[in-house]
Design a protein around this motif. Structure first.
Motif, PDB file in Angstrom:
ATOM      1  N   LEU A 195       0.884  -1.392   0.097  1.00  0.00           N
ATOM      2  CA  LEU A 195      -0.054   0.109  -0.121  1.00  0.00           C
ATOM      3  C   LEU A 195       0.990   1.197   0.016  1.00  0.00           C
ATOM      4  O   LEU A 195       2.170   1.273   0.472  1.00  0.00           O
ATOM      5  N   SER A 196       0.240   2.379  -0.522  1.00  0.00           N
ATOM      6  CA  SER A 196       1.037   3.566  -0.434  1.00  0.00           C
ATOM      7  C   SER A 196       0.862   4.120   1.081  1.00  0.00           C
ATOM      8  O   SER A 196       0.059   3.677   1.843  1.00  0.00           O
ATOM      9  N   ILE A 197       1.791   5.085   1.394  1.00  0.00           N
ATOM     10  CA  ILE A 197       1.565   5.809   2.575  1.00  0.00           C
ATOM     11  C   ILE A 197       0.207   6.109   2.686  1.00  0.00           C
ATOM     12  O   ILE A 197      -0.416   6.175   3.918  1.00  0.00           O
ATOM     13  N   LYS A 198      -0.265   6.840   1.934  1.00  0.00           N
ATOM     14  CA  LYS A 198      -1.586   7.667   2.115  1.00  0.00           C
ATOM     15  C   LYS A 198      -2.835   6.368   2.473  1.00  0.00           C
ATOM     16  O   LYS A 198      -3.442   6.373   3.513  1.00  0.00           O
ATOM     17  N   GLN A 199      -2.681   5.260   1.731  1.00  0.00           N
ATOM     18  CA  GLN A 199      -3.513   4.213   1.817  1.00  0.00           C
ATOM     19  C   GLN A 199      -3.310   3.554   3.328  1.00  0.00           C
ATOM     20  O   GLN A 199      -4.295   3.029   4.004  1.00  0.00           O
ATOM     21  N   LYS A 200      -1.909   3.482   3.650  1.00  0.00           N
ATOM     22  CA  LYS A 200      -1.703   2.868   4.997  1.00  0.00           C
ATOM     23  C   LYS A 200      -2.438   3.872   6.073  1.00  0.00           C
ATOM     24  O   LYS A 200      -2.771   3.300   7.181  1.00  0.00           O
ATOM     25  N   GLN A 201      -2.355   5.170   5.819  1.00  0.00           N
ATOM     26  CA  GLN A 201      -2.693   6.009   6.890  1.00  0.00           C
ATOM     27  C   GLN A 201      -4.403   5.725   6.961  1.00  0.00           C
ATOM     28  O   GLN A 201      -4.790   5.735   8.028  1.00  0.00           O
ATOM     29  N   VAL A 202      -4.794   5.717   5.778  1.00  0.00           N
ATOM     30  CA  VAL A 202      -6.435   5.138   5.873  1.00  0.00           C
ATOM     31  C   VAL A 202      -6.653   3.970   6.675  1.00  0.00           C
ATOM     32  O   VAL A 202      -7.335   3.823   7.519  1.00  0.00           O
ATOM     33  N   VAL A 203      -5.770   2.965   6.356  1.00  0.00           N
ATOM     34  CA  VAL A 203      -6.134   1.590   7.151  1.00  0.00           C
ATOM     35  C   VAL A 203      -5.772   1.936   8.669  1.00  0.00           C
ATOM     36  O   VAL A 203      -6.761   1.414   9.454  1.00  0.00           O
TER      37      VAL A 203
END
Lengths: 297, 422
Positions: free
Chosen positions: A7-15
Motif C-alpha cells: 500500500l501507499s503511505i496514504k492508503q496505510k494512513q487510511v487503514v
C-alpha cells in the motif's frame, strides 16, 4: 501482510485511521445500536422474559394508544419538562449571574450550590420523602403543626404530589446548571463590557444585548440537556413513591416508571419495549426541534 | 486428607503447597456443587445457612452454595438467569410465579418416586395442590404464612383495654380508644395502621369481602366477583376507619409496619414473616391475635408461600443432588428449623397444627388462621394490588363513592386477568 506492504503511505494512513475508528464503531454497534434495534423489534412481539417470543404486529402500540394511563403518564412527563426546564434555567441563570459578581466566599457559595448535584439521587429522594411526611415524622408538617397551620398533603395529593417530587429534582440539578452558566459568562470577553460601559449603556441593555446573546451556545446545551433529563425522570419518582409507585392515582408517574413497571412487575416485555420506542421518539423529536429553533440563523 | 497434609507440613513448604493442590483436586473430583437462590431477608438467609450445614453434614459429597439478591431485584434476576442457563439448581419462587416457569419449561417436575403425589396431598396443606401439573408436583414449600393482628401491649394497657378485638365492631371501638391527636387535631398515634399497599389488600380481598358476605373471585381466580353489595360494604367499612371513625391515617409514618415498630400504632395487620423483625425491636411489647371475626362470626385469612423448585439447569449428578436437597428442604426437620428461625409456619398440618404451636402465644393465632385461610391466585400481584390501592385513593382523595371506586377497580382488574389468561 504482503498486501499491507504494497500500500501507499496514504492508503496505510487510511487503514490505521479505520483501525482506530473501529473501536468506537464496534463499541457503539454492540453496546448501543444492537440493543436499540432489538428493543424496536421487541416492541412488535410478546415476551414474558421466560418463554419464547411471539410476533403480534402493532398490537402493543394499539394497546398503548388506547390506554388512558399512558396518556396520563405522557402528560405527567411533559409537565415535569414544561415546569422543569424553563424554571430551573431561569433560577440557575439568576444565581450564576449574581454569583459571578460576588467576591466574598465565592468558592464556598459555589460549592454549596454544587453539593446537591453530587449527592446520590436515591439518598436525596428518601430524605425529601421523609421531609414531606405528615406529623409525627415529617419535617415540614411538624413545622406547620408547631405554628398551628393545617397539614399540607405534599405527596398525598393528586395535585401537589408532582410538584413535590419535581422541586427536589430541580434543586438537585441546579448546581450543575449554575456551574455551566458561570463558565459561559466568564468566557464572554471583557472588552465587550468595557466598550458598552464607555458607550454609557445601562445594565439591562448589557444583559439583553451582550450577555444573553453570547450565552446562546451555553443555553442551547443546557436546554437540551435538562429537557432530556426531565423527560427521563425516574429515580426521584421511584424512590419517593415506592409505597404506591407513581401514585397517588398515577399523579406522579412518568413514562420511564411506567416502562419499568410494565417490564419488571408485569413482565410484559413487548409492551414495555413499545413504550420505550415512544419515549425514544419523543426524546429525539424534542432534541431536534430544540436544536433547530435555537440554531444560529 | 488431614494426615496427608500434616506429613507434608513437616517436610517442606513446597510439600505443603503440593498437598494443598492435591487436596483441592480430590475434593473437587467427588463433590457435587449446587447453587441455591433466594431473596435477601436476614432470618431466611440464616435459616438456609443452618439447613445447608445440616444437609452437608449428612451428605458430605454435596456442597450447597446459597446466593441471595435484594427482594426488589430477585424476580428479575431469576427470570433473566434461568432461561440463560446461568442461575441456580434449586430456586425459591413465589407460588404465584409458578405458571410462567412451568410454561417455559424452566423447572423440572419432582420425580414421583421421591415425591409421591398421594403422600404430598395427604401431608401438606391443601393449598399446595396448586403446584401440581400432570400428576406430578413441580415445586414444594418449606413454610406457609398467614395474617394476624399484631397489637401493642403497652398502648393497650395505657388505654385500659384488656384484650384484642374479637370482631370488626370491637376493632373500631378499641382503635378509637388508642388514637391520639395533637393540639391541632393531627393524628400522632393511630388506633390501627392502614394502607392497601402492605398486607391490607390481602385482608380486604380474602377476609373482609368474605366476611361481608361476598367472594372476591370465582374459584379459579380468573373472574372478579367482588363488585357487589358485599364488596362495596367491605370497602366502605375499610375507608370509614379513616373517613368516619378517624382511627387511622393511611400511610402514617410512611409505612404501616414502621408506625407499629415505633410504638405509634395500637394495632397492625401483618404476616407471620414480620415476627422476626418485631422480635429484634427493643422496647416494643407486642402480642398477636387472630384476625377479627366478621358480622356473623365468620373468620377468614389469607395465606401465601414461597416454593422450592429444581431448575432445568440441574442435570445428571447435580440434578440428583438438587433433588436430595429439595427432599431435605421439605422435611419436617427443615420446617421446624424454619419456624424457629424465620417464624413462618410449617407447610404440613401435622407439623404446624400441633398443640404446642396452637398454644404458643405468638404462633398460635397464625396457626389457627391457617386452618381457614385462602390463597389468592394472582396473575400480576403488583398490578392487582394497585387496583385495590387506587380504589381506596379514589374514596380518600377524590371523594368517590365506594360503589364507583370499586366498579372501576373491578373493570381494571378483570382486564388484567383477561389479558393474562387469554
Amino acid at each position: 501482510m504482503f498486501g499491507y506492504k504494497s500500500l501507499s503511505i496514504k492508503q496505510k494512513q487510511v487503514v490505521w485511521a479505520w483501525g482506530f475508528l473501529a473501536l468506537p464503531v464496534v463499541f457503539y454497534s454492540v453496546i448501543r445500536f444492537y440493543p436499540t434495534f432489538g428493543a424496536v423489534l421487541l416492541s412488535f412481539q410478546e415476551w414474558n422474559l421466560l418463554g419464547g417470543k411471539t410476533w403480534n404486529g402493532i398490537e402493543n402500540y394499539q394497546k398503548l394508544f388506547a390506554d388512558p394511563v399512558f396518556w396520563k403518564v405522557f402528560g405527567n412527563t411533559f409537565l415535569y419538562l414544561i415546569l422543569g426546564t424553563p424554571i430551573s434555567l431561569l433560577v440557575s441563570f439568576i444565581i450564576a449571574y449574581n454569583l459571578d459578581k460576588v467576591r466574598f466566599m465565592h468558592g464556598t457559595i459555589r460549592a454549596l450550590y454544587f453539593l446537591p448535584f453530587m449527592t446520590s439521587t436515591v439518598a436525596m429522594a428518601w430524605l425529601w420523602r421523609w421531609f414531606y411526611q405528615p406529623v409525627p415524622i415529617g419535617l415540614f408538617n411538624n413545622m406547620l403543626a408547631a405554628i398551628s397551620i393545617p397539614q399540607f398533603p405534599f405527596l398525598k395529593s393528586t395535585f401537589w404530589a408532582l410538584p413535590s417530587i419535581w422541586a427536589p429534582a430541580v434543586w438537585a440539578g441546579l448546581g450543575f446548571q449554575v456551574i455551566i452558566f458561570m463558565a459561559g459568562i466568564r468566557a464572554i470577553p471583557n472588552t465587550y463590557y468595557e466598550a458598552a460601559r464607555i458607550d454609557g449603556v445601562g445594565p439591562w441593555t448589557i444583559l439583553r444585548e451582550i450577555t444573553l446573546p453570547l450565552l446562546k451556545p451555553t443555553i442551547v446545551f443546557l436546554v437540551v440537556f435538562s429537557s432530556i433529563g426531565f423527560l427521563r425522570i425516574f429515580d426521584q419518582v421511584f424512590n419517593m413513591t415506592t409505597n404506591d409507585p407513581g401514585g397517588p392515582l398515577n399523579a406522579t408517574k412518568p413514562l420511564v416508571l411506567m416502562i419499568y413497571d410494565t417490564a419488571f412487575n408485569a413482565f410484559d416485555m413487548g409492551y414495555a419495549a413499545a413504550q420505550t420506542v415512544v419515549l425514544f421518539t419523543v426524546l429525539l423529536v424534542v432534541s431536534l426541534v430544540q436544536l433547530r429553533i435555537m440554531r444560529d440563523k | 486428607m488431614k494426615i496427608l497434609n500434616k506429613k507434608f507440613w513437616k517436610n517442606s513448604v513446597t510439600g505443603l503447597a503440593a498437598g494443598a493442590v492435591f487436596a483441592m483436586g480430590t475434593a473437587a473430583a467427588n463433590a457435587v456443587e449446587i447453587e441455591y437462590w433466594q431473596y435477601f431477608f436476614e432470618a431466611r438467609v440464616n435459616a438456609v445457612d443452618i439447613l445447608i450445614e445440616n444437609f452437608e453434614a449428612a451428605n458430605p459429597d454435596i456442597t450447597v452454595i446459597q446466593t441471595t439478591f435484594p427482594y426488589a431485584d430477585y424476580r428479575t434476576k431469576v427470570a433473566a438467569s434461568i432461561p440463560a442457563g446461568q442461575g441456580p439448581d434449586v430456586v425459591q419462587l413465589f407460588y404465584g410465579w409458578l405458571n410462567d416457569y412451568v410454561d417455559a419449561d424452566l423447572i423440572r417436575p419432582l420425580p414421583t418416586d421421591m415425591f409421591p403425589p398421594e403422600q404430598i396431598e395427604a401431608e401438606f396443606f391443601p393449598m399446595v395442590q396448586a403446584m401440581k401439573r400432570d400428576g406430578a408436583y413441580m415445586a414444594l414449600p418449606t413454610a406457609v404464612r398467614a395474617l394476624a393482628l399484631f397489637y401493642n401491649k403497652r398502648l393497650f394497657e395505657e388505654a385500659g383495654i384488656e384484650a384484642p378485638p374479637e370482631t370488626l365492631d370491637e376493632l373500631v371501638d378499641i382503635a378509637a380508644a388508642l388514637t391520639k391527636r395533637d393540639g391541632s387535631g393531627n393524628i400522632t398515634q393511630v388506633g390501627i395502621t392502614t394502607g392497601m399497599n402492605a398486607q391490607d389488600h390481602h385482608w380486604w380481598r380474602e377476609v373482609l369481602v368474605r366476611q361481608f358476605g361476598g367472594s372476591p373471585y370465582t374459584d379459579d381466580y380468573k373472574t372478579v366477583t367482588y363488585n357487589d353489595a358485599s364488596g362495596i360494604a367491605a370497602l366502605q367499612w375499610y375507608a370509614d376507619l379513616e373517613t368516619t371513625h378517624g382511627v387511622t391515617q393511611s400511610g402514617v409514618m410512611d409505612e404501616p409496619q414502621a408506625a407499629f415498630k415505633a410504638g405509634r400504632a395500637g394495632m397492625h395487620i401483618d404476616g407471620s414473616f414480620r415476627i422476626g423483625a418485631l422480635n429484634s425491636t427493643r422496647g416494643l411489647e407486642w402480642g398477636v391475635a387472630e384476625l377479627p371475626a366478621g358480622p356473623d362470626g365468620m373468620r377468614s385469612n389469607y395465606s401465601s408461600y414461597w416454593v422450592n423448585a429444581v431448575t432445568s439447569k440441574a442435570e445428571g449428578e447435580k440434578q440428583e443432588a438438587a433433588l436430595k436437597f429439595m427432599a431435605y428442604l421439605t422435611s419436617d426437620e427443615a420446617m421446624q428449623i424454619w419456624l424457629e428461625t424465620v417464624g413462618e409456619l410449617p407447610a404440613k398440618p401435622t407439623a404446624a397444627l400441633t398443640d404446642a404451636n396452637k398454644a404458643d402465644p405468638v404462633f398460635g393465632p397464625f396457626v389457627e388462621g391457617l386452618g381457614y385461610a385462602r390463597t389468592t391466585i394472582f396473575a400480576n400481584e403488583s398490578g392487582q394490588r394497585q387496583v385495590i390501592m387506587d380504589a381506596l385513593q379514589r374514596i380518600l382523595l377524590e371523594d368517590a363513592s365506594a360503589e364507583t371506586a370499586l366498579g372501576e377497580a373491578a373493570a381494571t382488574e378483570q382486564a388484567l386477568l383477561d389479558e393474562y389468561y387469554n
